[in-house]
Write a protein that holds these residues in place. Structure first.
Motif, PDB file in Angstrom:
ATOM      1  N   GLN A 241       0.828  -1.215   0.000  1.00 48.29           N
ATOM      2  CA  GLN A 241       0.000   0.000   0.000  1.00 48.29           C
ATOM      3  C   GLN A 241       0.860   1.263   0.000  1.00 48.29           C
ATOM      4  O   GLN A 241       0.388   2.336   0.374  1.00 48.29           O
ATOM      5  CB  GLN A 241      -0.940  -0.033   1.213  1.00 48.29           C
ATOM      6  CG  GLN A 241      -1.987  -1.141   1.089  1.00 48.29           C
ATOM      7  CD  GLN A 241      -2.742  -1.479   2.363  1.00 48.29           C
ATOM      8  OE1 GLN A 241      -3.490  -2.451   2.399  1.00 48.29           O
ATOM      9  NE2 GLN A 241      -2.564  -0.704   3.446  1.00 48.29           N
ATOM     10  N   LYS A 242       2.112   1.116  -0.444  1.00 46.67           N
ATOM     11  CA  LYS A 242       3.048   2.238  -0.593  1.00 46.67           C
ATOM     12  C   LYS A 242       3.237   3.019   0.711  1.00 46.67           C
ATOM     13  O   LYS A 242       3.328   4.251   0.719  1.00 46.67           O
ATOM     14  CB  LYS A 242       2.602   3.167  -1.731  1.00 46.67           C
ATOM     15  CG  LYS A 242       2.568   2.470  -3.091  1.00 46.67           C
ATOM     16  CD  LYS A 242       2.421   3.479  -4.188  1.00 46.67           C
ATOM     17  CE  LYS A 242       2.332   2.899  -5.596  1.00 46.67           C
ATOM     18  NZ  LYS A 242       2.819   1.573  -5.836  1.00 46.67           N
ATOM     19  N   SER A 244       1.152   3.242   3.254  1.00 49.65           N
ATOM     20  CA  SER A 244      -0.077   3.762   3.861  1.00 49.65           C
ATOM     21  C   SER A 244      -0.820   2.643   4.588  1.00 49.65           C
ATOM     22  O   SER A 244      -0.846   1.500   4.130  1.00 49.65           O
ATOM     23  CB  SER A 244      -0.948   4.354   2.747  1.00 49.65           C
ATOM     24  OG  SER A 244      -2.266   4.533   3.194  1.00 49.65           O
ATOM     25  N   GLN A 249      -0.275   7.729   6.348  1.00 47.45           N
ATOM     26  CA  GLN A 249       1.005   7.440   5.705  1.00 47.45           C
ATOM     27  C   GLN A 249       2.049   7.168   6.786  1.00 47.45           C
ATOM     28  O   GLN A 249       2.564   8.085   7.409  1.00 47.45           O
ATOM     29  CB  GLN A 249       1.438   8.617   4.815  1.00 47.45           C
ATOM     30  CG  GLN A 249       2.546   8.274   3.843  1.00 47.45           C
ATOM     31  CD  GLN A 249       2.092   7.351   2.728  1.00 47.45           C
ATOM     32  OE1 GLN A 249       0.994   7.470   2.209  1.00 47.45           O
ATOM     33  NE2 GLN A 249       2.952   6.413   2.352  1.00 47.45           N
ATOM     34  N   GLU A 253       5.956   7.436   1.186  1.00 45.41           N
ATOM     35  CA  GLU A 253       5.726   6.740  -0.087  1.00 45.41           C
ATOM     36  C   GLU A 253       6.986   6.715  -0.943  1.00 45.41           C
ATOM     37  O   GLU A 253       7.321   5.694  -1.562  1.00 45.41           O
ATOM     38  CB  GLU A 253       4.577   7.407  -0.857  1.00 45.41           C
ATOM     39  CG  GLU A 253       4.254   6.701  -2.155  1.00 45.41           C
ATOM     40  CD  GLU A 253       2.980   7.203  -2.822  1.00 45.41           C
ATOM     41  OE1 GLU A 253       2.729   6.762  -3.965  1.00 45.41           O
ATOM     42  OE2 GLU A 253       2.242   7.998  -2.229  1.00 45.41           O
ATOM     43  N   SER A 254       7.710   7.836  -0.969  1.00 48.70           N
ATOM     44  CA  SER A 254       8.930   7.894  -1.793  1.00 48.70           C
ATOM     45  C   SER A 254       9.968   6.885  -1.287  1.00 48.70           C
ATOM     46  O   SER A 254      10.712   6.295  -2.073  1.00 48.70           O
ATOM     47  CB  SER A 254       9.518   9.302  -1.774  1.00 48.70           C
ATOM     48  OG  SER A 254       9.811   9.692  -0.435  1.00 48.70           O
ATOM     49  N   GLU A 257       8.997   3.437  -2.521  1.00 48.62           N
ATOM     50  CA  GLU A 257       9.321   3.337  -3.955  1.00 48.62           C
ATOM     51  C   GLU A 257      10.815   3.090  -4.152  1.00 48.62           C
ATOM     52  O   GLU A 257      11.221   2.189  -4.888  1.00 48.62           O
ATOM     53  CB  GLU A 257       8.921   4.627  -4.687  1.00 48.62           C
ATOM     54  CG  GLU A 257       7.428   4.893  -4.739  1.00 48.62           C
ATOM     55  CD  GLU A 257       6.699   4.074  -5.794  1.00 48.62           C
ATOM     56  OE1 GLU A 257       7.365   3.304  -6.516  1.00 48.62           O
ATOM     57  OE2 GLU A 257       5.462   4.197  -5.883  1.00 48.62           O
TER      58      GLU A 257
END
Length: 333
Positions: A241-242, A244, A249, A253-254, A257
């Protein structure tokens, strides 16, 4: 007459505790016959437990007799991916500038960093081209037990010869991750377990996790996590879920990735490329065993936390799939 008083507002309900839902595999494009076959194949193997989550629900679980969803297992080097997640959070919170910060900025032992060791950055430790001599894998010499028996693990690791310039050559090392854990704890001023509880584990409802330490009390960042398979699956799910979880969060997210994008080619073998303490490789439909590139036509990009003797947290984003496998080590561990 007296005016009716308004009813007091009811106390807000606490959010429901996250519980995995279980649904039938056929509701999620998974063939139950294949899973039945898998269970038969796992019977009598060294696999303790296997939990498969698809579309955010458990669609299959296998436990060896005597184990269940409450059993805790040693994740060995899958622990490295947990350390990486906490590093990403600490960078976001401003405790650490970024991956290019020097190790010597955070460790209390900079005197041990002579010569090119002074150039060691957090990124060198995160992606494993630190250049510090280490024998983790392979049939030859291993310095694992020497490292684990050392009176001071950090001093032992920093005292290794530099056999390549930092940044030059990939060599997987639990020592690198342990230095990362030591730097991270120095930066945030608390143990990885405590920092993780506050920022990641408690918000996700992970309750079974414990984490070992070295003789100085530094969290065993490259190893040492004990956890239930279902809780380990939550960790895979938050990456799927990146970063989250239930709308919050938790891991930037970065960072998720970058962590799951190849930062180097690893050893160039079937173990795959390497991100930030995650292995990354495609799996080919219908193939079996270890296979070097080029891969066949139908393939899925995966990334995984991987630990000795068959511990895995495997994430397949295209399939919204997370699989956790825990297995018995040589000493029954």
């Amino acid at each position: 007459g007296p005016r009716p008083q308004p009813e007091p507002d009811p106390e807000p309900e606490p959010p429901p505790v996250f519980q995995w839902r279980t649904e039938a595999p056929e509701e999620h494009q998974m063939d139950p016959e294949v899973l039945d076959h898998l269970h038969r194949a796992l019977a009598g193997s060294s696999v303790y437990a296997m939990v498969t989550v698809k579309d955010g629900v458990i669609i299959d679980e296998y436990y060896q007799p005597g184990r269940d969803e409450n059993s805790v297992f040693d994740l060995h080097s899958c622990s490295k991916s947990f350390t990486s997640a906490l590093l990403g959070i600490a960078i976001q919170e401003g405790y650490i500038g970024g991956g290019d910060d020097l190790l010597s900025d955070y460790l209390p032992q900079p005197a041990r960093l002579e010569g090119a060791k002074k150039e060691l950055t957090l990124r060198h430790l995160l992606t494993h081209p630190s250049g510090l001599e280490w024998y983790e894998w392979g049939g030859g010499a291993s310095n694992w037990s020497e490292f684990r028996r050392a009176e001071n693990w950090v001093d032992y690791i920093l005292g290794r010869r530099l056999v390549a310039r930092p940044g030059e050559r990939f060599n997987y090392s639990t020592g690198n991750t342990h230095l990362l854990a030591a730097a991270l704890e120095a930066a945030v001023g608390k143990s990885l377990l405590e920092y993780g509880q506050e920022n990641l584990f408690a918000p996700m409802g992970i309750e079974t996790l414990t984490w070992g330490t070295d003789p100085q009390g530094v969290t065993d960042g490259g190893n040492g996590v004990r956890i239930s398979s279902r809780d380990a699956a939550r960790f895979g799910q938050v990456y799927l879920q990146k970063g989250s979880w239930k709308g919050e969060q938790l891991v930037p997210e970065s960072w998720v990735e970058e962590s799951t994008t190849p930062q180097n080619g690893g050893y160039g073998d079937s173990a795959g490329s390497y991100g930030y303490q995650w292995w990354i490789r495609p799996y080919t439909q219908g193939a079996y065993g270890s296979y070097p590139p080029p891969y066949g036509p139908a393939q899925y990009d995966t990334y995984m936390a991987f630990g000795a003797w068959g511990q895995f947290i495997i994430v397949v984003p295209q399939l919204e799939l997370v699989t956790v496998i825990t297995s018995q080590g040589p000493q029954g561990g």
